[in-house]
Design an enzyme around this catalytic site. Structure first.
Site, PDB file in Angstrom:
ATOM      1  N   ARG A   1       2.345   1.353   7.818  1.00 49.95           N
ATOM      2  CA  ARG A   1       1.949   0.493   6.693  1.00 49.95           C
ATOM      3  C   ARG A   1       2.539   1.073   5.416  1.00 49.95           C
ATOM      4  O   ARG A   1       2.193   2.181   5.009  1.00 49.95           O
ATOM      5  CB  ARG A   1       0.419   0.439   6.602  1.00 49.95           C
ATOM      6  CG  ARG A   1      -0.122  -0.496   5.543  1.00 49.95           C
ATOM      7  CD  ARG A   1      -1.642  -0.624   5.713  1.00 49.95           C
ATOM      8  NE  ARG A   1      -2.210  -1.545   4.736  1.00 49.95           N
ATOM      9  CZ  ARG A   1      -2.771  -1.167   3.595  1.00 49.95           C
ATOM     10  NH1 ARG A   1      -2.852   0.124   3.296  1.00 49.95           N
ATOM     11  NH2 ARG A   1      -3.263  -2.054   2.760  1.00 49.95           N
TER      12      ARG A   1
ATOM     13  N   SER B   1      -4.830 -10.173  10.823  1.00 53.64           N
ATOM     14  CA  SER B   1      -6.088  -9.813  10.157  1.00 53.64           C
ATOM     15  C   SER B   1      -6.926 -11.069   9.949  1.00 53.64           C
ATOM     16  O   SER B   1      -6.418 -12.082   9.446  1.00 53.64           O
ATOM     17  CB  SER B   1      -5.805  -9.184   8.788  1.00 53.64           C
ATOM     18  OG  SER B   1      -5.104  -7.979   8.932  1.00 53.64           O
TER      19      SER B   1
ATOM     20  N   LYS C   1      -8.078  -0.172   0.819  1.00 54.23           N
ATOM     21  CA  LYS C   1      -7.730  -1.563   0.537  1.00 54.23           C
ATOM     22  C   LYS C   1      -8.806  -2.118  -0.391  1.00 54.23           C
ATOM     23  O   LYS C   1      -9.820  -2.644   0.048  1.00 54.23           O
ATOM     24  CB  LYS C   1      -7.643  -2.367   1.831  1.00 54.23           C
ATOM     25  CG  LYS C   1      -6.878  -3.658   1.647  1.00 54.23           C
ATOM     26  CD  LYS C   1      -6.458  -4.280   2.968  1.00 54.23           C
ATOM     27  CE  LYS C   1      -5.588  -5.505   2.694  1.00 54.23           C
ATOM     28  NZ  LYS C   1      -5.218  -6.220   3.907  1.00 54.23           N
TER      29      LYS C   1
END
Length: 210
Positions: free
Chosen positions: A42, A111, A140
């Site tokens: 990521r 997601s 996040k």
């Protein structure tokens, strides 16, 4: 490569925030040695060339240990390095479009936060779902929390593997017991720890109790 439920047990999501003099490849190797069953690269800040270079380095490690390698959000990078798959969010390309680009033999993760999103992703060809944030998370900041009840409903509604993500640590992971998930996706609970291999081993042991 198609995803198996056991592949989802401890899904390690990289974050270069805590490198502390190490390389990301070294940290990824440590978490694999600790028992991580899948690696997601990521990278939200890297330029494309640097992201590609990093992906090539990580893939060498995951290939060495025969661990599935997923790229977050970037289909082009995933294709360029022949990653095992790609993970997309609700604001990214939909699963059906990703499938057209990636082909039938690649893993696609999506997601989701609701049963409706989960069913749509499955219908469009997702191989697994990431549900969260199940706890508040520092990695996040824009993630809203998903209740345990919603997590259970998503697991019951779909026939593909489900991983919980968001704020999961060794201290709270057993709160997800009997939710129906196939595994946990973790960031700081692995990569922010002083001993990454040991932290992963502990999470693997706990995840097997879910």
């Amino acid at each position: 490569m198609k995803v198996e439920n056991k592949t989802m047990l401890v899904y390690a999501v990289t974050d270069r925030t805590w490198l502390n003099g190490q390389t990301l490849e070294e940290q990824v190797e440590q978490t694999i040695k600790g028992g991580a069953t899948l690696i997601q690269l990521r990278e939200k800040e890297l330029e494309n060339d640097a992201f590609l270079e990093q992906a090539i380095k990580i893939k060498k490690i995951t290939d060495k240990y025969h661990i599935p390698f997923i790229i977050n959000d970037n289909v082009e990078i995933a294709l360029a390095v022949n990653a095992d798959g790609v993970h997309v969010g609700q604001k990214d390309m939909e699963a059906g479009e990703v499938r057209k680009k990636m082909g039938e033999n690649k893993i696609i993760g999506v997601s989701v936060q609701t049963v409706e999103q989960a069913l749509l992703a499955q219908k469009q060809g997702a191989d697994y779902l990431g549900v969260g944030a199940v706890f508040s998370t520092s990695t996040k900041l824009d993630a809203s929390e998903v209740s345990l009840e919603t997590l259970q409903q998503i697991c019951k509604a779909v026939s593909i593997p489900v991983v919980a993500i968001g704020g999961i640590t060794a201290k709270n992971v057993l709160q997800l017991k009997k939710s129906g998930i196939d595994g946990i996706a973790v960031v700081s609970a692995i990569f922010a720890q002083k001993n990454i291999e040991q932290a992963t081993k502990e999470l693997v042991s706990l995840a097997k109790q879910l």
